[in-house]
Design a protein around this motif. Structure first.
Motif, mmCIF file in Angstrom:
data_model
loop_
_atom_site.group_PDB
_atom_site.id
_atom_site.type_symbol
_atom_site.label_atom_id
_atom_site.label_comp_id
_atom_site.label_asym_id
_atom_site.label_seq_id
_atom_site.Cartn_x
_atom_site.Cartn_y
_atom_site.Cartn_z
ATOM 1 N N GLY A 64 61.496 23.663 2.678
ATOM 2 C CA GLY A 64 61.764 22.202 2.067
ATOM 3 C C GLY A 64 61.645 22.214 0.738
ATOM 4 O O GLY A 64 60.822 23.152 0.521
ATOM 5 N N ASP A 65 61.733 21.871 -0.767
ATOM 6 C CA ASP A 65 61.861 22.108 -1.776
ATOM 7 C C ASP A 65 61.147 21.187 -1.900
ATOM 8 O O ASP A 65 61.266 19.663 -1.811
ATOM 9 C CB ASP A 65 63.259 21.752 -2.150
ATOM 10 C CG ASP A 65 63.314 22.590 -3.802
ATOM 11 O OD1 ASP A 65 62.547 22.276 -4.494
ATOM 12 O OD2 ASP A 65 64.727 22.639 -3.753
ATOM 13 N N ILE A 66 59.647 21.452 -3.467
ATOM 14 C CA ILE A 66 59.321 20.040 -3.804
ATOM 15 C C ILE A 66 60.322 19.206 -4.961
ATOM 16 O O ILE A 66 59.751 18.354 -5.214
ATOM 17 C CB ILE A 66 58.409 20.735 -4.771
ATOM 18 C CG1 ILE A 66 58.194 21.912 -5.190
ATOM 19 C CG2 ILE A 66 57.613 21.389 -3.654
ATOM 20 C CD1 ILE A 66 56.638 22.303 -6.895
ATOM 21 N N ARG A 67 61.377 20.230 -5.357
ATOM 22 C CA ARG A 67 61.931 19.369 -6.217
ATOM 23 C C ARG A 67 63.025 18.321 -5.178
ATOM 24 O O ARG A 67 63.549 17.243 -5.921
ATOM 25 C CB ARG A 67 63.306 19.961 -7.042
ATOM 26 C CG ARG A 67 62.588 21.407 -7.670
ATOM 27 C CD ARG A 67 63.544 21.956 -8.197
ATOM 28 N NE ARG A 67 63.976 23.072 -7.185
ATOM 29 C CZ ARG A 67 64.725 23.754 -6.947
ATOM 30 N NH1 ARG A 67 65.327 24.062 -7.707
ATOM 31 N NH2 ARG A 67 65.276 24.186 -5.466
ATOM 32 N N ASP A 68 62.945 17.515 -4.132
ATOM 33 C CA ASP A 68 63.832 17.299 -2.735
ATOM 34 C C ASP A 68 62.897 16.057 -2.907
ATOM 35 O O ASP A 68 61.503 15.962 -1.981
ATOM 36 C CB ASP A 68 64.280 18.279 -1.907
ATOM 37 C CG ASP A 68 64.913 16.991 -0.750
ATOM 38 O OD1 ASP A 68 64.380 15.421 -1.563
ATOM 39 O OD2 ASP A 68 65.501 17.699 -0.053
ATOM 40 N N GLU A 69 62.904 14.974 -3.474
ATOM 41 C CA GLU A 69 61.515 14.038 -3.337
ATOM 42 C C GLU A 69 61.267 13.381 -2.212
ATOM 43 O O GLU A 69 60.342 13.396 -1.379
ATOM 44 C CB GLU A 69 61.721 13.686 -4.937
ATOM 45 C CG GLU A 69 60.800 11.783 -4.543
ATOM 46 C CD GLU A 69 60.015 11.093 -6.062
ATOM 47 O OE1 GLU A 69 61.549 11.269 -7.012
ATOM 48 O OE2 GLU A 69 59.311 10.361 -6.649
ATOM 49 N N ILE A 83 47.346 20.918 -0.996
ATOM 50 C CA ILE A 83 46.618 22.116 -1.718
ATOM 51 C C ILE A 83 47.988 22.572 -2.338
ATOM 52 O O ILE A 83 49.150 23.408 -1.535
ATOM 53 C CB ILE A 83 46.752 23.313 -0.575
ATOM 54 C CG1 ILE A 83 44.631 23.249 -1.102
ATOM 55 C CG2 ILE A 83 46.465 25.012 -1.747
ATOM 56 C CD1 ILE A 83 44.432 23.768 0.065
ATOM 57 N N HIS A 84 48.696 22.631 -3.471
ATOM 58 C CA HIS A 84 49.529 23.561 -4.404
ATOM 59 C C HIS A 84 49.815 24.174 -4.789
ATOM 60 O O HIS A 84 49.206 24.082 -5.582
ATOM 61 C CB HIS A 84 50.036 21.542 -5.421
ATOM 62 C CG HIS A 84 51.321 21.494 -5.960
ATOM 63 N ND1 HIS A 84 52.819 21.957 -5.206
ATOM 64 C CD2 HIS A 84 51.557 21.086 -7.407
ATOM 65 C CE1 HIS A 84 53.360 22.117 -6.110
ATOM 66 N NE2 HIS A 84 52.589 21.581 -7.575
ATOM 67 N N LEU A 85 50.551 24.949 -4.177
ATOM 68 C CA LEU A 85 50.766 26.866 -4.671
ATOM 69 C C LEU A 85 52.095 26.696 -5.096
ATOM 70 O O LEU A 85 52.182 27.450 -5.689
ATOM 71 C CB LEU A 85 50.147 27.366 -3.378
ATOM 72 C CG LEU A 85 49.325 27.126 -2.719
ATOM 73 C CD1 LEU A 85 48.743 28.494 -2.045
ATOM 74 C CD2 LEU A 85 48.015 27.526 -3.651
ATOM 75 N N ALA A 86 52.864 25.962 -4.899
ATOM 76 C CA ALA A 86 54.251 25.917 -4.749
ATOM 77 C C ALA A 86 55.058 25.915 -6.283
ATOM 78 O O ALA A 86 54.642 25.317 -7.523
ATOM 79 C CB ALA A 86 55.369 25.208 -3.967
ATOM 80 N N GLY A 87 55.739 27.391 -7.183
ATOM 81 C CA GLY A 87 55.679 27.468 -8.206
ATOM 82 C C GLY A 87 57.303 28.190 -8.281
ATOM 83 O O GLY A 87 56.745 29.713 -7.653
ATOM 84 N N ILE A 88 57.422 28.915 -9.581
ATOM 85 C CA ILE A 88 58.200 29.765 -10.255
ATOM 86 C C ILE A 88 56.773 30.442 -10.589
ATOM 87 O O ILE A 88 56.424 30.485 -11.295
ATOM 88 C CB ILE A 88 59.961 30.037 -10.610
ATOM 89 C CG1 ILE A 88 59.790 28.799 -9.753
ATOM 90 C CG2 ILE A 88 60.352 30.717 -11.338
ATOM 91 C CD1 ILE A 88 60.940 28.967 -8.923
ATOM 92 N N VAL A 89 56.703 31.685 -10.428
ATOM 93 C CA VAL A 89 55.453 32.184 -10.867
ATOM 94 C C VAL A 89 55.697 33.311 -11.997
ATOM 95 O O VAL A 89 56.440 34.080 -11.545
ATOM 96 C CB VAL A 89 54.458 32.676 -9.741
ATOM 97 C CG1 VAL A 89 53.170 33.512 -9.676
ATOM 98 C CG2 VAL A 89 54.656 31.646 -8.528
ATOM 99 N N ILE A 102 60.685 24.877 -15.112
ATOM 100 C CA ILE A 102 60.869 24.108 -14.768
ATOM 101 C C ILE A 102 60.994 22.482 -13.800
ATOM 102 O O ILE A 102 60.372 21.334 -13.945
ATOM 103 C CB ILE A 102 61.722 23.451 -16.572
ATOM 104 C CG1 ILE A 102 61.532 23.955 -17.728
ATOM 105 C CG2 ILE A 102 61.342 21.843 -17.163
ATOM 106 C CD1 ILE A 102 62.246 24.130 -18.448
ATOM 107 N N THR A 103 61.858 22.643 -13.112
ATOM 108 C CA THR A 103 62.446 21.774 -12.430
ATOM 109 C C THR A 103 61.479 21.979 -11.172
ATOM 110 O O THR A 103 60.772 20.993 -10.897
ATOM 111 C CB THR A 103 63.521 21.673 -12.130
ATOM 112 O OG1 THR A 103 64.500 23.174 -11.739
ATOM 113 C CG2 THR A 103 64.745 20.957 -12.438
ATOM 114 N N THR A 104 60.897 23.028 -10.983
ATOM 115 C CA THR A 104 60.209 23.478 -9.759
ATOM 116 C C THR A 104 58.847 23.558 -10.734
ATOM 117 O O THR A 104 57.932 22.153 -9.594
ATOM 118 C CB THR A 104 60.479 25.063 -9.308
ATOM 119 O OG1 THR A 104 61.835 24.924 -8.746
ATOM 120 C CG2 THR A 104 59.025 25.065 -7.636
ATOM 121 N N ASN A 105 58.280 23.814 -11.425
ATOM 122 C CA ASN A 105 56.903 23.794 -12.153
ATOM 123 C C ASN A 105 56.683 22.288 -12.177
ATOM 124 O O ASN A 105 55.224 22.148 -12.737
ATOM 125 C CB ASN A 105 56.678 24.832 -12.836
ATOM 126 C CG ASN A 105 56.580 26.052 -12.186
ATOM 127 O OD1 ASN A 105 56.720 25.842 -10.968
ATOM 128 N ND2 ASN A 105 56.221 27.117 -13.064
#
Ligand SMILES: NC(=O)c1ccc[n+]([C@@H]2O[C@H](COP(=O)([O-])OP(=O)(O)OC[C@H]3O[C@@H](n4cnc5c(N)ncnc54)[C@H](O)[C@@H]3O)[C@@H](O)[C@H]2O)c1
Length: 321
Positions: A64-69, A83-89, A102-105
């Motif tokens: 799943g995608d955190i951008r998909d509410e 625990i929120h780790l997902a991101g563009i790092v 921006i949309t991810t983080n």
């Protein structure tokens, strides 16, 4: 099994980005402690990093995608901790695709905070890159932040969102060490890899002061924040250890100590977009009882042991940009 004593059910932890570098170290630890764990991840780097837990009935994987509410709301149902780790790092990955960053983080984090229920506990993985160029060169959690890169800016925005809902923000040092999903774009991991494969590397901004933390100690810090949530909530914590503040040159000397035939040359070419040159205070989290256990020497030793025998296919997936 860790039970919620009021409801006598297993405590359920949602880990976004749980198949990544940190997540693939943390998730097996959570399962070993008896938590029920759901990993919510786009699996950019595959799900192989969690294979060692495949038969554990307490683990669920959701692609799943955190951008998909809507999908995220469903995954957040009946969850006690997030625990929120997902991101563009990292700044290279963020600069490569700013809109994705921006949309991810930012928007992805907002999707979590907007849908967080009152009884849910949120712990956010932030970074020392939020500090940027600090005039005094010494940072406590009270030091005003001044992020310079898109990565630092998006993570700082994430911190604000998490603070608005009373979560815990862990501002992590630069991580090192091996994990089931290895990253070789991190300073110590990258330099040890170069020392082993090319037998030489150039080092820019050699006198810059940086701060480090082993990936297993990072995972322990998340467990620590879960166990101490009531005292830690609503606050930001630098996570690392005073004994792990080193210049880049100090790190090079430790690498040289372990890999004698490597030639290290100071260079004027290159710069850090986050301008990280600071000493970070870890007093706040240390006073609560958290101390890292793994030294840079130990991390270099494990990298030296594992990297030479890793397959090329595995190595090719270890950079985030
Ligand atoms: N590694 C470090 O040195 C470091 C330091 C400080 C903070 N952090 C923070 O810790 C977190 C995890 O870092 P990491 O090193 O494990 O990174 P990583 O790149 O290894 O893992 C990130 C994970 O997030 C997933 N992901 C990315 N976009 C997603 C999306 N839209 N929806 C769902 N999943 C998505 C990826 O598939 C990946 O599995 C990040 O938020 C990062 O900013 C890392």
């Amino acid at each position: 099994m860790v039970l919620d004593l009021n409801k006598t059910k297993m405590i359920h932890v949602l880990v976004t980005g749980g198949a990544g570098y940190i997540g693939s170290t943390l998730v097996p630890m959570l399962l070993d402690l008896g938590y029920r764990v759901t990993v919510y991840d786009l699996f950019y780097y595959g799900s192989e990093s969690l294979l060692s837990c495949s038969l554990n009935p307490s683990l669920t994987l959701i692609k799943g995608d955190i951008r998909d509410e809507l999908s995220l709301i469903k995954a957040m149902e009946n969850v006690d901790y997030i625990i929120h780790l997902a991101g563009i790092v990292g700044y290279p990955a963020c600069s490569k695709d700013p809109e994705l960053a921006i949309t991810t983080n930012v928007l992805g984090t907002e999707n979590i905070t907007r849908n967080l229920k009152l009884n849910q506990r949120l712990i956010f993985s932030s970074t020392g890159s939020c500090y940027g160029a600090i005039p005094e060169g010494f940072c406590t959690e009270e030091t005003p932040i001044n992020p310079l890169s898109l990565y630092g800016t998006t993570k700082a925005k994430g911190e604000q969102l998490v603070q608005q809902v009373g979560g815990v923000v862990l501002r992590l040092a630069t991580i090192f060490g091996v994990s089931q999903r290895l990253r070789l774009d991190l300073l110590i991991n990258d330099l040890v890899f170069k020392a082993l494969t090319e037998k030489k590397f150039d080092i820019y901004e050699a006198h810059f002061r940086r701060t480090f933390l082993h990936v297993k100690d990072v995972a322990r810090a998340f467990l620590f924040a879960m166990e101490n949530y009531e005292i830690m909530k609503n606050e930001i914590y630098n996570v690392g250890g005073d004994q792990l503040n080193f210049t880049k040159l100090d790190v090079c000397n430790l690498i040289k100590e372990a890999i004698h035939d490597c030639v290290i040359t100071p260079s004027n070419q290159g710069f850090d977009a986050d301008k990280r040159d600071y000493q970070v205070s870890y007093e706040k989290i240390r006073k609560l009882g958290f101390e890292p256990r793994i030294s840079i020497r130990d991390g270099i030793r494990e990298l030296k042991m594992f990297l030479p025998n890793m397959s090329e296919e595995y190595i090719s997936k270890t950079k985030n940009f």
